[in-house]
Design a protein around this motif. Structure first.
Motif, PDB file in Angstrom:
ATOM      1  N   PRO A 194       0.881  -1.307   0.029  1.00 22.15           N
ATOM      2  CA  PRO A 194       0.119   0.124   0.048  1.00 22.15           C
ATOM      3  C   PRO A 194       0.931   1.108   0.045  1.00 22.15           C
ATOM      4  O   PRO A 194       1.777   1.342   0.792  1.00 22.15           O
ATOM      5  N   GLN A 195       0.417   2.272  -0.900  1.00 20.55           N
ATOM      6  CA  GLN A 195       1.339   3.541  -0.915  1.00 20.55           C
ATOM      7  C   GLN A 195       0.423   4.372  -0.048  1.00 20.55           C
ATOM      8  O   GLN A 195      -0.553   4.134   0.540  1.00 20.55           O
ATOM      9  N   LYS A 196       1.090   5.626  -0.001  1.00 23.90           N
ATOM     10  CA  LYS A 196       0.445   6.886   1.008  1.00 23.90           C
ATOM     11  C   LYS A 196      -1.003   7.064   0.568  1.00 23.90           C
ATOM     12  O   LYS A 196      -1.313   6.895  -0.387  1.00 23.90           O
ATOM     13  N   ASP A 197      -1.615   7.069   1.656  1.00 23.25           N
ATOM     14  CA  ASP A 197      -3.286   7.252   1.697  1.00 23.25           C
ATOM     15  C   ASP A 197      -3.984   5.919   1.112  1.00 23.25           C
ATOM     16  O   ASP A 197      -5.162   6.175   1.049  1.00 23.25           O
ATOM     17  N   SER A 198      -3.365   5.056   0.621  1.00 25.43           N
ATOM     18  CA  SER A 198      -4.089   3.744   0.221  1.00 25.43           C
ATOM     19  C   SER A 198      -5.008   3.170   1.510  1.00 25.43           C
ATOM     20  O   SER A 198      -4.916   3.054   2.494  1.00 25.43           O
ATOM     21  N   PRO A 199      -6.172   3.012   0.816  1.00 26.72           N
ATOM     22  CA  PRO A 199      -7.324   2.551   1.886  1.00 26.72           C
ATOM     23  C   PRO A 199      -7.020   0.969   2.347  1.00 26.72           C
ATOM     24  O   PRO A 199      -7.582   0.501   3.135  1.00 26.72           O
TER      25      PRO A 199
ATOM     26  N   PRO B  73       0.364   0.251  -9.360  1.00 26.40           N
ATOM     27  CA  PRO B  73      -0.671   1.148  -9.978  1.00 26.40           C
ATOM     28  C   PRO B  73      -0.835   2.285  -9.062  1.00 26.40           C
ATOM     29  O   PRO B  73      -0.947   2.256  -7.972  1.00 26.40           O
ATOM     30  N   THR B  74      -1.350   3.566  -9.711  1.00 24.83           N
ATOM     31  CA  THR B  74      -2.002   4.950  -8.940  1.00 24.83           C
ATOM     32  C   THR B  74      -3.234   4.902  -9.328  1.00 24.83           C
ATOM     33  O   THR B  74      -3.683   4.523 -10.456  1.00 24.83           O
ATOM     34  N   MET B  75      -4.167   5.370  -8.596  1.00 20.08           N
ATOM     35  CA  MET B  75      -5.532   5.692  -8.983  1.00 20.08           C
ATOM     36  C   MET B  75      -5.433   6.680 -10.186  1.00 20.08           C
ATOM     37  O   MET B  75      -6.334   6.602 -11.210  1.00 20.08           O
TER      38      MET B  75
ATOM     39  N   MET C 189      -4.724   4.531 -13.257  1.00 18.47           N
ATOM     40  CA  MET C 189      -5.888   3.726 -13.444  1.00 18.47           C
ATOM     41  C   MET C 189      -7.087   4.383 -14.038  1.00 18.47           C
ATOM     42  O   MET C 189      -7.850   3.818 -14.958  1.00 18.47           O
TER      43      MET C 189
ATOM     44  N   VAL D 138     -12.692   1.612 -11.123  1.00 18.82           N
ATOM     45  CA  VAL D 138     -11.888   2.036  -9.932  1.00 18.82           C
ATOM     46  C   VAL D 138     -12.325   3.322  -9.036  1.00 18.82           C
ATOM     47  O   VAL D 138     -11.943   3.443  -7.937  1.00 18.82           O
TER      48      VAL D 138
ATOM     49  N   LYS E 229     -17.071   0.266  -4.588  1.00 22.35           N
ATOM     50  CA  LYS E 229     -16.102  -0.960  -4.908  1.00 22.35           C
ATOM     51  C   LYS E 229     -14.686  -0.868  -4.131  1.00 22.35           C
ATOM     52  O   LYS E 229     -13.974  -1.698  -4.469  1.00 22.35           O
ATOM     53  N   CYS E 230     -14.366   0.445  -3.314  1.00 24.17           N
ATOM     54  CA  CYS E 230     -13.017   0.386  -3.175  1.00 24.17           C
ATOM     55  C   CYS E 230     -12.676  -0.948  -2.289  1.00 24.17           C
ATOM     56  O   CYS E 230     -11.496  -1.197  -2.541  1.00 24.17           O
TER      57      CYS E 230
ATOM     58  N   CYS F  73     -11.341  -3.986  -4.173  1.00 24.99           N
ATOM     59  CA  CYS F  73      -9.941  -4.172  -4.213  1.00 24.99           C
ATOM     60  C   CYS F  73      -9.265  -4.103  -2.933  1.00 24.99           C
ATOM     61  O   CYS F  73      -8.076  -4.863  -2.637  1.00 24.99           O
ATOM     62  N   HIS F  74      -9.335  -3.089  -2.293  1.00 16.08           N
ATOM     63  CA  HIS F  74      -8.550  -2.536  -0.891  1.00 16.08           C
ATOM     64  C   HIS F  74      -9.154  -3.407   0.230  1.00 16.08           C
ATOM     65  O   HIS F  74     -10.198  -3.393   0.606  1.00 16.08           O
TER      66      HIS F  74
HETATM   67  C1  HEC Z   1      -9.532  -2.599  -9.247  1.00 14.33           C
HETATM   68  C2  HEC Z   1      -9.079  -2.422  -8.200  1.00 14.33           C
HETATM   69  C3  HEC Z   1      -9.142  -1.058  -7.401  1.00 14.33           C
HETATM   70  C4  HEC Z   1     -10.284  -0.340  -6.905  1.00 14.33           C
HETATM   71  C5  HEC Z   1     -11.780  -0.823  -7.195  1.00 14.33           C
HETATM   72  C6  HEC Z   1      -9.639   0.681  -6.306  1.00 14.33           C
HETATM   73  N1  HEC Z   1      -8.351   0.851  -6.219  1.00 14.33           N
HETATM   74 FE1  HEC Z   1      -7.384   2.109  -5.120  1.00 14.33          FE
HETATM   75  N2  HEC Z   1      -5.429   0.957  -5.630  1.00 14.33           N
HETATM   76  C7  HEC Z   1      -5.540  -0.178  -6.597  1.00 14.33           C
HETATM   77  C8  HEC Z   1      -4.177  -0.550  -6.516  1.00 14.33           C
HETATM   78  C9  HEC Z   1      -3.794  -1.768  -7.048  1.00 14.33           C
HETATM   79  C10 HEC Z   1      -3.309   0.251  -5.874  1.00 14.33           C
HETATM   80  C11 HEC Z   1      -1.850   0.376  -5.642  1.00 14.33           C
HETATM   81  C12 HEC Z   1      -1.635  -0.192  -4.136  1.00 14.33           C
HETATM   82  C13 HEC Z   1      -1.711   0.653  -3.189  1.00 14.33           C
HETATM   83  O1  HEC Z   1      -1.190   1.760  -3.014  1.00 14.33           O
HETATM   84  O2  HEC Z   1      -2.575   0.198  -2.211  1.00 14.33           O
HETATM   85  C14 HEC Z   1      -4.252   1.343  -5.481  1.00 14.33           C
HETATM   86  C15 HEC Z   1      -3.732   2.468  -4.814  1.00 14.33           C
HETATM   87  C16 HEC Z   1      -4.668   3.665  -4.090  1.00 14.33           C
HETATM   88  C17 HEC Z   1      -4.358   4.719  -3.367  1.00 14.33           C
HETATM   89  C18 HEC Z   1      -2.703   5.074  -3.306  1.00 14.33           C
HETATM   90  C19 HEC Z   1      -2.047   5.557  -4.615  1.00 14.33           C
HETATM   91  C20 HEC Z   1      -2.675   6.894  -5.380  1.00 14.33           C
HETATM   92  O3  HEC Z   1      -2.820   6.618  -6.343  1.00 14.33           O
HETATM   93  O4  HEC Z   1      -2.877   7.948  -4.516  1.00 14.33           O
HETATM   94  C21 HEC Z   1      -5.481   5.428  -3.068  1.00 14.33           C
HETATM   95  C22 HEC Z   1      -5.367   6.755  -2.370  1.00 14.33           C
HETATM   96  C23 HEC Z   1      -6.544   4.565  -3.584  1.00 14.33           C
HETATM   97  N3  HEC Z   1      -6.157   3.397  -4.275  1.00 14.33           N
HETATM   98  C24 HEC Z   1      -7.906   4.687  -3.396  1.00 14.33           C
HETATM   99  C25 HEC Z   1      -8.806   4.225  -3.962  1.00 14.33           C
HETATM  100  C26 HEC Z   1     -10.421   4.592  -3.553  1.00 14.33           C
HETATM  101  C27 HEC Z   1     -10.835   5.758  -2.911  1.00 14.33           C
HETATM  102  C28 HEC Z   1     -11.001   3.752  -4.285  1.00 14.33           C
HETATM  103  C29 HEC Z   1     -12.638   3.806  -4.343  1.00 14.33           C
HETATM  104  C30 HEC Z   1     -13.072   4.816  -4.919  1.00 14.33           C
HETATM  105  C31 HEC Z   1     -10.373   2.666  -4.838  1.00 14.33           C
HETATM  106  N4  HEC Z   1      -8.864   2.987  -4.667  1.00 14.33           N
HETATM  107  C32 HEC Z   1     -10.604   1.616  -5.504  1.00 14.33           C
HETATM  108  C33 HEC Z   1      -6.433  -0.721  -6.921  1.00 14.33           C
HETATM  109  C34 HEC Z   1      -7.944  -0.441  -6.712  1.00 14.33           C
END
Ligand code: HEC
Ligand code: HEC
Ligand code: HEC
Length: 123
Positions: free
Chosen positions: A39-44, A80-82, A85, A109, A114-115, A118-119
């Motif tokens: 998990p990167q910074k602020d990752s849920p 990956p970063t949001m 994606m 994403v 749906k957060c 994945c998270h």
């Molecule tokens: C299809 C799968 C998937 C979904 C759905 C998803 N994420 Fe992520 N997200 C990832 C992956 C893979 C990473 C990279 C690993 C990490 O940093 O946890 C990531 C990273 C992040 C990060 C840290 C990197 C960045 O870009 O800032 C944040 C914040 C984040 N997600 C927020 C969210 C939120 C809020 C939601 C729902 C609105 C969400 N994600 C939905 C797969 C997903």
């Protein structure tokens, strides 16, 4: 006579060996085990990617992801970063809530419901 027998045995043996060596690789590529992204910074929470679950969901062609979307070595594509994606890269190449993959439309994403699909928060 004995030499001919030996030659035949050698040919049969070599054929059998090459069949066991190549046939399974072509018909059923070995799929890697599940892995988690750091998990990167602020990752849920940590995200686990499952080759098996994608296959079960009907994504049975390796070329759906390799090597246009993802390199075939862990860590080579970059975490990956949001932002990426949402721009349709990495997981977002399919998970945009619009693109049809087989008979499914993978969740987006940026879909707030749906957060956690994945998270996963640490228990
Ligand atoms: C299809 C799968 C998937 C979904 C759905 C998803 N994420 Fe992520 N997200 C990832 C992956 C893979 C990473 C990279 C690993 C990490 O940093 O946890 C990531 C990273 C992040 C990060 C840290 C990197 C960045 O870009 O800032 C944040 C914040 C984040 N997600 C927020 C969210 C939120 C809020 C939601 C729902 C609105 C969400 N994600 C939905 C797969 C997903
Ligand atoms: C839905 C997308 C997707 C599909 C389909 C897919 N992969 Fe992957 N694969 C990934 C991702 C994501 C990675 C990690 C790449 C990275 O971190 O840069 C990966 C990595 C790999 C790796 C490297 C593992 C390691 O530990 O370095 C191999 C080998 C691999 N895949 C084989 C396959 C094979 C064989 C198939 C078809 C049966 C397949 N993949 C289908 C997404 C997919
Ligand atoms: C080639 C298209 C494709 C790509 C790329 C892709 N997915 Fe998926 N994913 C799917 C499909 C199709 C489903 C099944 C959706 C459904 O059942 O509605 C799915 C389902 C999932 C699920 C739910 C699995 C379950 O059954 O619990 C998760 C979690 C997931 N994907 C994470 C990811 C992550 C993380 C990435 C990037 C590392 C990724 N996906 C990249 C196509 C893709």
């Amino acid at each position: 006579m004995r030499f001919t027998t030996l030659v035949i045995l050698a040919v049969v043996g070599a054929t059998a060996l090459s069949l066991t060596m190549f046939a399974p690789v072509e018909s059923q590529p070995k799929i890697p085990p599940d892995f988690s992204y750091e998990p990167q910074k602020d990752s849920p929470g940590a995200v686990t990617f499952s080759h098996q679950k994608h296959r079960d969901a009907g994504v049975d062609k390796c070329t759906a992801c390799h090597t246009k979307v993802f390199k075939m070595k862990k860590g080579q594509t970059g975490t990956p970063t949001m932002e990426k994606m949402k721009a349709g890269e990495q997981c977002g190449a399919c998970h945009d809530g619009k693109k049809k993959v087989g008979d499914k439309v993978p969740f987006a994403v940026d879909d707030k419901s749906k957060c956690e699909t994945c998270h996963k928060k640490k228990a």
